[in-house]
Write a protein that holds these residues in place. Structure first.
Motif, PDB file in Angstrom:
ATOM      1  N   ASN A   3      -6.170  -6.920   0.677  1.00  0.00           N
ATOM      2  CA  ASN A   3      -4.890  -6.918   1.381  1.00  0.00           C
ATOM      3  C   ASN A   3      -4.857  -5.818   2.435  1.00  0.00           C
ATOM      4  OD1 ASN A   3      -3.298  -4.439   0.372  1.00  0.00           O
ATOM      5  ND2 ASN A   3      -4.070  -5.325  -1.526  1.00  0.00           N
ATOM      6  N   ARG A   4      -3.909  -5.975   3.342  1.00  0.00           N
ATOM      7  CA  ARG A   4      -3.691  -5.021   4.432  1.00  0.00           C
ATOM      8  C   ARG A   4      -2.396  -4.248   4.226  1.00  0.00           C
ATOM      9  NH1 ARG A   4      -2.560  -7.840   9.149  1.00  0.00           N
ATOM     10  NH2 ARG A   4      -2.881  -5.909  10.266  1.00  0.00           N
ATOM     11  N   GLN A   7      -2.307  -0.475   5.268  1.00  0.00           N
ATOM     12  CA  GLN A   7      -2.374  -0.372   6.727  1.00  0.00           C
ATOM     13  C   GLN A   7      -1.030  -0.737   7.354  1.00  0.00           C
ATOM     14  OE1 GLN A   7      -5.174  -3.107   8.478  1.00  0.00           O
ATOM     15  NE2 GLN A   7      -4.373  -2.792  10.519  1.00  0.00           N
ATOM     16  N   GLU A  34      -2.153  -1.955  -3.410  1.00  0.00           N
ATOM     17  CA  GLU A  34      -2.927  -1.441  -2.281  1.00  0.00           C
ATOM     18  C   GLU A  34      -4.395  -1.231  -2.640  1.00  0.00           C
ATOM     19  OE1 GLU A  34       0.580   0.821   0.215  1.00  0.00           O
ATOM     20  OE2 GLU A  34      -0.974   2.049  -0.717  1.00  0.00           O
TER      21      GLU A  34
END
Length: 69
Positions: A3-4, A7, A34
């Motif tokens: 996952n992003r 960010q 995260e």
């Protein structure tokens, strides 16, 4: 599933604590997502995407998507 989330959260200036409050979960849940140790339920994934004004596919990436499948 990768996952992003970290960010996107950092780009939007949202702390882990604030993200947890927005989603109604613990900060530990945010950390686990995260780090890829926990995959959120579909309703939670949708809520996360909405926090970033995007779609689920922009936040969460299936491993095979990264390899071009």
């Amino acid at each position: 599933m990768k996952n992003r989330m970290k960010q996107l959260r950092q780009e939007n200036g949202i702390s882990q604590e604030r993200m947890a409050e927005m989603l109604g979960v613990s900060r530990q849940t945010i950390i686990s997502i995260e780090k890829g140790r926990y995959n959120p339920s579909l309703p939670l994934a949708i809520q996360i995407a909405r926090c970033f004004n995007t779609i689920v596919e922009q936040v969460f990436l299936l491993e095979e998507d990264e390899e071009g499948y």
